[in-house]
Design an enzyme around this catalytic site. Structure first.
Site, PDB file in Angstrom:
ATOM      1  N   HIS A 305      -4.230   2.146  41.896  1.00  0.00           N
ATOM      2  CA  HIS A 305      -3.150   1.200  41.615  1.00  0.00           C
ATOM      3  C   HIS A 305      -2.575   0.724  42.929  1.00  0.00           C
ATOM      4  CE1 HIS A 305       0.524  -0.471  39.897  1.00  0.00           C
ATOM      5  NE2 HIS A 305      -0.132  -0.473  38.750  1.00  0.00           N
ATOM      6  N   ASP A 362      -4.245   2.268  32.119  1.00  0.00           N
ATOM      7  CA  ASP A 362      -5.390   1.779  31.349  1.00  0.00           C
ATOM      8  C   ASP A 362      -6.448   2.834  31.082  1.00  0.00           C
ATOM      9  OD1 ASP A 362      -4.470  -0.849  31.109  1.00  0.00           O
ATOM     10  OD2 ASP A 362      -5.071  -1.262  33.159  1.00  0.00           O
TER      11      ASP A 362
HETATM   12  N1  ACO Z   1     -12.765   3.294  42.256  1.00  0.00           N
HETATM   13  C1  ACO Z   1     -13.277   3.522  43.487  1.00  0.00           C
HETATM   14  N2  ACO Z   1     -12.665   3.191  44.645  1.00  0.00           N
HETATM   15  C2  ACO Z   1     -11.466   2.588  44.552  1.00  0.00           C
HETATM   16  C3  ACO Z   1     -10.856   2.315  43.306  1.00  0.00           C
HETATM   17  C4  ACO Z   1     -11.546   2.691  42.138  1.00  0.00           C
HETATM   18  N3  ACO Z   1     -11.016   2.446  40.940  1.00  0.00           N
HETATM   19  N4  ACO Z   1      -9.669   1.710  43.512  1.00  0.00           N
HETATM   20  C5  ACO Z   1      -9.519   1.600  44.846  1.00  0.00           C
HETATM   21  N5  ACO Z   1     -10.616   2.133  45.479  1.00  0.00           N
HETATM   22  C6  ACO Z   1     -10.802   2.243  46.940  1.00  0.00           C
HETATM   23  C7  ACO Z   1     -11.175   0.886  47.529  1.00  0.00           C
HETATM   24  O1  ACO Z   1     -12.585   0.726  47.606  1.00  0.00           O
HETATM   25  C8  ACO Z   1     -10.529   0.954  48.883  1.00  0.00           C
HETATM   26  O2  ACO Z   1     -11.363   1.700  49.717  1.00  0.00           O
HETATM   27  P1  ACO Z   1     -11.404   1.378  51.324  1.00  0.00           P
HETATM   28  O3  ACO Z   1     -10.021   1.653  51.833  1.00  0.00           O
HETATM   29  O4  ACO Z   1     -12.433   2.322  51.846  1.00  0.00           O
HETATM   30  O5  ACO Z   1     -11.795  -0.063  51.428  1.00  0.00           O
HETATM   31  C9  ACO Z   1      -9.260   1.782  48.663  1.00  0.00           C
HETATM   32  O6  ACO Z   1      -9.530   2.580  47.499  1.00  0.00           O
HETATM   33  C10 ACO Z   1      -8.014   0.926  48.408  1.00  0.00           C
HETATM   34  O7  ACO Z   1      -8.313   0.007  47.345  1.00  0.00           O
HETATM   35  P2  ACO Z   1      -7.853  -1.504  47.307  1.00  0.00           P
HETATM   36  O8  ACO Z   1      -8.744  -2.256  46.382  1.00  0.00           O
HETATM   37  O9  ACO Z   1      -7.713  -2.019  48.711  1.00  0.00           O
HETATM   38  O10 ACO Z   1      -6.415  -1.319  46.690  1.00  0.00           O
HETATM   39  P3  ACO Z   1      -5.601  -2.405  45.937  1.00  0.00           P
HETATM   40  O11 ACO Z   1      -4.203  -1.946  45.951  1.00  0.00           O
HETATM   41  O12 ACO Z   1      -5.890  -3.763  46.477  1.00  0.00           O
HETATM   42  O13 ACO Z   1      -6.211  -2.374  44.457  1.00  0.00           O
HETATM   43  C11 ACO Z   1      -6.606  -1.924  42.179  1.00  0.00           C
HETATM   44  C12 ACO Z   1      -5.636  -1.748  43.371  1.00  0.00           C
HETATM   45  C13 ACO Z   1      -7.026  -3.386  42.029  1.00  0.00           C
HETATM   46  C14 ACO Z   1      -5.879  -1.514  40.899  1.00  0.00           C
HETATM   47  C15 ACO Z   1      -7.833  -1.019  42.404  1.00  0.00           C
HETATM   48  O14 ACO Z   1      -7.448   0.327  42.518  1.00  0.00           O
HETATM   49  C16 ACO Z   1      -8.888  -1.193  41.294  1.00  0.00           C
HETATM   50  O15 ACO Z   1      -9.703  -2.111  41.358  1.00  0.00           O
HETATM   51  N6  ACO Z   1      -8.870  -0.288  40.260  1.00  0.00           N
HETATM   52  C17 ACO Z   1      -9.755  -0.415  39.142  1.00  0.00           C
HETATM   53  C18 ACO Z   1      -9.224  -1.481  38.182  1.00  0.00           C
HETATM   54  C19 ACO Z   1      -8.018  -1.016  37.424  1.00  0.00           C
HETATM   55  O16 ACO Z   1      -7.964   0.070  36.881  1.00  0.00           O
HETATM   56  N7  ACO Z   1      -7.012  -1.896  37.342  1.00  0.00           N
HETATM   57  C20 ACO Z   1      -5.803  -1.659  36.571  1.00  0.00           C
HETATM   58  C21 ACO Z   1      -4.625  -1.607  37.464  1.00  0.00           C
HETATM   59  S1  ACO Z   1      -3.201  -1.161  36.509  1.00  0.00           S
HETATM   60  C22 ACO Z   1      -2.771  -2.574  35.690  1.00  0.00           C
HETATM   61  O17 ACO Z   1      -3.014  -3.675  36.076  1.00  0.00           O
HETATM   62  C23 ACO Z   1      -2.099  -2.365  34.443  1.00  0.00           C
END
Ligand code: ACO
Length: 427
Positions: A305, A362
């Protein structure tokens, strides 16, 4: 010592006031920065930018805290109702018994849709994604309710807010009915907000529909958990759309479009699809390795998140609600075991620990919604239904602010500099 922030740019020093909210990080007020320095700040994804003042919802992502008007989400989910939380978000205080009765009555008097609006559905393909239908039908509300679109009038704003909260279950249930080829079911205002939605979704005119109180309570709780979440992508979209003076129905349609994406509200559908793809617990390690592989686009859906760097407090309530619903319906789902095992393995894996990736709201919601009988394509629709009250509360807060301005971010331009046009025959 002054509480100002000092910026040294070139040979000049500038000071900017540091402003404190009631709780949470202070902000540096940089509104004069461009006028004074000729520079913008650069913050794609708004990871360090507060876009507005708000008194609605507070999140402490490190501690896993979520408060609506100061009340912890766990207490609201356990002890309150979606109607009460809606009143709280819209009005700032919990209602008295009389206020709650009046509010629920008002909402129930707006549940029907203009009959002509129902004909919109028939223009969609049968296999249309219900979120596509939601974007279209909610946007179309502005063509039917002109009498509440003067955004400068607080009475209009109140009526359109009530209309949106009240009509969303009817619109969502009709999107479902259309996809399964069943007749639309009209609202029954003797039922609760959530009971009425269940009946419009799963009832048929040929039979009497009995609302299961455990399912009703579970879904109501899911609605509470999704009611608002401060300045997330879809809420910021609603505010940005509204900042131009667009009518609230159009603004909420914009929020629905933003919510649809798999990185936001679409994650509940994606999370259940992922659990189905994983199937049995023995296949989990393979998917965890894939999620960690930078060359593989696969991510654990329902994990991670932008704000929570701790367990999402909504996921905790969601997990216990799964158990309640299973018990009441006398069902089980092997995917729940897979989800629990996936959570356990991921939370003990150095990659997820280091990046502070925890289950979000979720991760478990799809399992409950599936047990209740909703197809995966409806999951994000339910999220939109519940989030509508948060969107309208945020929109109202913005419009009521006398200092409100159109939202207009700036950019770091990296394209060609000025050059002369070359006629077609010379290219
Ligand atoms: N699985 C694996 N790796 C992940 C995940 C994941 N679900 N989420 C983040 N990471 C990793 C990224 O690859 C990144 O790695 P790095 O630093 O080596 O590049 C690091 O963790 C940070 O992730 P970002 O994408 O930069 O974080 P951001 O805050 O932009 O994204 C997000 C948050 C979009 C929710 C992300 O965690 C994600 O895509 N999760 C899966 C989708 C999801 O569950 N979304 C629902 C969010 S809650 C809602 O909207 C109600």
């Amino acid at each position: 010592m002054s509480n100002d922030a000092r910026l040294i740019a070139g040979n000049e020093e500038y000071t900017y006031p540091v402003v404190s909210g009631s709780v949470g990080p202070d902000v540096i007020d940089i509104r004069k920065l461009y006028a004074q320095t000729g520079m913008f700040t650069y913050d794609p994804g708004f990871t360090s930018t507060a876009s507005c003042e708000s008194a609605l919802t507070y999140i402490d992502g490190d501690e896993g805290v979520l408060l609506h008007r100061g009340y912890p989400i766990g207490q609201l989910a356990e002890q309150s109702s979606f109607m009460e939380v809606s009143y709280l978000l819209l009005n700032g205080e919990l209602p008295s018994p009389g206020q709650l009765k009046d509010f629920s009555h008002t909402i129930s008097r707006h549940t029907m849709l203009h009959e002509q609006l129902m004909t919109f559905y028939r223009g969609f393909r049968r296999d249309a994604h219900p979120m596509a239908i939601m974007c279209g039908v909610v946007g179309a509300l502005s063509a039917f309710y002109h009498d509440s679109t003067d955004i400068a009038d607080p009475v209009h704003r109140k009526i359109s807010s009530h209309r949106l909260v009240a009509k969303m279950p009817t619109i969502a249930a009709a999107a479902y009915k259309y996809s399964v080829g069943q007749p639309f079911v009209y609202p029954d205002n003797s039922l609760s907000y959530t009971g009425n939605f269940l009946r419009m979704t799963f009832g048929v005119p040929a039979e009497k529909y009995e609302v299961n109180p455990v399912v009703e309570r579970a879904l109501d709780r899911i609605f509470i958990l999704h009611a608002d979440h401060e300045q997330n992508a879809s809420t910021s979209t609603v505010r940005l759309a509204g900042s131009s003076g667009a009518n609230p129905f159009a603004c909420i349609a914009a929020g629905i479009a933003c919510l649809w994406g798999p990185a936001h509200g679409g994650a509940n559908e994606a999370a259940l699809n992922m659990l189905k793809e994983i199937g049995t617990p023995d296949r989990i390690p393979h998917y965890i390795e894939r999620a960690k592989d930078k060359n593989d686009p696969f991510r654990l859906m329902g994990f991670g998140h932008r704000v929570y760097k701790n367990y999402d407090p909504r996921a905790t309530v969601m997990q216990s609600t799964v158990r309640e619903v299973f018990k009441s319906l006398n069902v089980t789902d092997p995917l729940f075991e897979t989800a629990l095992r996936l959570e356990e393995l991921a939370l003990n894996d150095p990659y997820f620990i280091e990046k502070k990736l925890f289950p979000n709201v979720d991760f478990y919601s799809g399992i409950i919604l599936s047990a209740i009988g909703f197809p995966t394509t409806m999951f994000t629709v339910l999220f939109a239904l519940a989030r509508t009250v948060g969107w309208v509360a945020q929109w109202n807060e913005m419009i009521s602010d006398p200092g409100q301005k159109i939202g207009r971010p700036r950019q770091l331009y990296t394209g060609p500099t000025s050059r002369d046009y070359v006629s077609l025959d010379k290219r």
